[in-house]
Design a protein around this motif. Structure first.
Motif, PDB file in Angstrom:
ATOM      1  N   SER A 172      -9.151 -42.996 -12.235  1.00 41.91           N
ATOM      2  CA  SER A 172      -8.197 -42.246 -11.414  1.00 41.91           C
ATOM      3  C   SER A 172      -8.832 -41.016 -10.787  1.00 41.91           C
ATOM      4  O   SER A 172      -8.683 -40.774  -9.587  1.00 41.91           O
ATOM      5  N   LEU A 173      -9.527 -40.239 -11.601  1.00 43.39           N
ATOM      6  CA  LEU A 173     -10.156 -39.026 -11.074  1.00 43.39           C
ATOM      7  C   LEU A 173     -11.238 -39.374 -10.049  1.00 43.39           C
ATOM      8  O   LEU A 173     -11.342 -38.724  -9.007  1.00 43.39           O
ATOM      9  N   ARG A 174     -12.009 -40.406 -10.340  1.00 48.48           N
ATOM     10  CA  ARG A 174     -13.120 -40.768  -9.453  1.00 48.48           C
ATOM     11  C   ARG A 174     -12.626 -41.397  -8.155  1.00 48.48           C
ATOM     12  O   ARG A 174     -13.084 -41.054  -7.072  1.00 48.48           O
ATOM     13  N   GLU A 184      -4.773 -32.690 -18.336  1.00 50.61           N
ATOM     14  CA  GLU A 184      -4.388 -34.004 -18.846  1.00 50.61           C
ATOM     15  C   GLU A 184      -4.032 -34.855 -17.647  1.00 50.61           C
ATOM     16  O   GLU A 184      -3.217 -34.479 -16.826  1.00 50.61           O
ATOM     17  N   PHE A 185      -4.661 -35.983 -17.525  1.00 52.59           N
ATOM     18  CA  PHE A 185      -4.403 -36.837 -16.373  1.00 52.59           C
ATOM     19  C   PHE A 185      -3.724 -38.093 -16.866  1.00 52.59           C
ATOM     20  O   PHE A 185      -4.338 -38.939 -17.505  1.00 52.59           O
ATOM     21  N   LEU A 186      -2.445 -38.190 -16.619  1.00 47.58           N
ATOM     22  CA  LEU A 186      -1.667 -39.328 -17.075  1.00 47.58           C
ATOM     23  C   LEU A 186      -1.494 -40.298 -15.923  1.00 47.58           C
ATOM     24  O   LEU A 186      -1.110 -39.917 -14.834  1.00 47.58           O
ATOM     25  N   VAL A 187      -1.769 -41.556 -16.168  1.00 46.18           N
ATOM     26  CA  VAL A 187      -1.632 -42.565 -15.129  1.00 46.18           C
ATOM     27  C   VAL A 187      -0.560 -43.539 -15.565  1.00 46.18           C
ATOM     28  O   VAL A 187      -0.697 -44.226 -16.556  1.00 46.18           O
ATOM     29  N   LEU A 191     -16.412 -45.342 -16.416  1.00 44.40           N
ATOM     30  CA  LEU A 191     -16.272 -46.015 -15.119  1.00 44.40           C
ATOM     31  C   LEU A 191     -16.839 -47.430 -15.181  1.00 44.40           C
ATOM     32  O   LEU A 191     -16.194 -48.392 -14.756  1.00 44.40           O
ATOM     33  N   LYS A 192     -18.055 -47.545 -15.736  1.00 42.58           N
ATOM     34  CA  LYS A 192     -18.690 -48.858 -15.830  1.00 42.58           C
ATOM     35  C   LYS A 192     -17.875 -49.802 -16.709  1.00 42.58           C
ATOM     36  O   LYS A 192     -17.604 -50.947 -16.337  1.00 42.58           O
ATOM     37  N   ASP A 193     -17.456 -49.307 -17.879  1.00 39.08           N
ATOM     38  CA  ASP A 193     -16.681 -50.145 -18.795  1.00 39.08           C
ATOM     39  C   ASP A 193     -15.338 -50.542 -18.187  1.00 39.08           C
ATOM     40  O   ASP A 193     -14.892 -51.678 -18.339  1.00 39.08           O
ATOM     41  N   GLN A 232      -4.449 -49.657  -5.478  1.00 39.16           N
ATOM     42  CA  GLN A 232      -4.831 -49.756  -4.071  1.00 39.16           C
ATOM     43  C   GLN A 232      -6.215 -49.188  -3.829  1.00 39.16           C
ATOM     44  O   GLN A 232      -6.941 -49.647  -2.966  1.00 39.16           O
ATOM     45  N   LYS A 233      -6.621 -48.173  -4.581  1.00 39.03           N
ATOM     46  CA  LYS A 233      -7.935 -47.557  -4.397  1.00 39.03           C
ATOM     47  C   LYS A 233      -9.062 -48.366  -5.027  1.00 39.03           C
ATOM     48  O   LYS A 233     -10.175 -48.374  -4.532  1.00 39.03           O
ATOM     49  N   VAL A 234      -8.787 -49.033  -6.150  1.00 38.55           N
ATOM     50  CA  VAL A 234      -9.812 -49.785  -6.864  1.00 38.55           C
ATOM     51  C   VAL A 234      -9.610 -51.263  -6.575  1.00 38.55           C
ATOM     52  O   VAL A 234      -9.429 -52.057  -7.467  1.00 38.55           O
ATOM     53  N   ARG A 235      -9.626 -51.600  -5.310  1.00 41.29           N
ATOM     54  CA  ARG A 235      -9.382 -52.983  -4.887  1.00 41.29           C
ATOM     55  C   ARG A 235     -10.529 -53.892  -5.310  1.00 41.29           C
ATOM     56  O   ARG A 235     -11.692 -53.546  -5.151  1.00 41.29           O
TER      57      ARG A 235
END
Length: 176
Positions: A121-123, A75-78, A148-150, A88-91
């Protein structure tokens, strides 16, 4: 060690409680985190300016393990601090130092559906391939690509982020 524990435990407990349901489970996860952390405390004191920098990555791993044991998948909770890192990563802009831009992006990410945030987040945070991201999420690669695209399309379309797009991107959109 005792002073560090007293200083960090309330913050750690809050961090875990936002991601794990149930007071008993929160205590169990915290106890496991502290066990792992204190086994290597001397190394962390030497390797880090602030040993807390090692504490929270351990916490994230233990929380992921908790959910994997409970649900059979990771489970990946953000939330919270994770949104800052993801932003910061998805600038979407060049000048990432400006707090206003980061805040706007955090708010935009928080508004995305959970599965899109998880895929992003995972990508981008974990730097996993699409194939591994699909495995972690328990979905097909095409589903990950769609999330990812959406997610990126939704971020680009948000009026609150329009200001940060390059003039070339805005001109291209106007031509369409």
């Amino acid at each position: 060690m005792e002073a560090f524990y007293r200083q960090q435990h309330p913050r750690l407990k809050q961090f875990v409680a936002r991601r794990v349901v149930g007071q008993g489970e929160v205590e169990d996860v915290c106890q496991e985190i502290w066990r792992i952390f204190f086994n290597r405390f001397e190394v962390f004191r030497v390797d880090y300016d602030d040993p807390a920098q090692a504490l929270y990555p351990i916490a994230r791993c233990r929380i992921a393990d908790f959910w994997k044991q409970r649900t059979g998948r990771r489970e990946f909770l953000v939330a919270g601090e994770d949104l800052v890192e993801l932003a910061q990563k998805v600038r979407l802009v060049v000048a990432d130092e400006e707090a206003c831009q980061l805040w706007d992006l955090q708010q935009a990410l928080a508004a995305l559906p959970a599965r899109q945030r998880e895929a992003l987040s995972l990508r981008y945070l974990e730097d996993l391939s699409v194939r591994i991201t699909a495995t972690e999420m328990g979905v097909s690669e095409n589903t990950v690509k769609k999330h990812l695209k959406d997610g990126l399309t939704a971020l680009r379309a948000l009026p609150s982020l329009t200001f940060y797009r390059s003039t070339a991107a805005v001109a291209q959109e106007v031509r369409k």
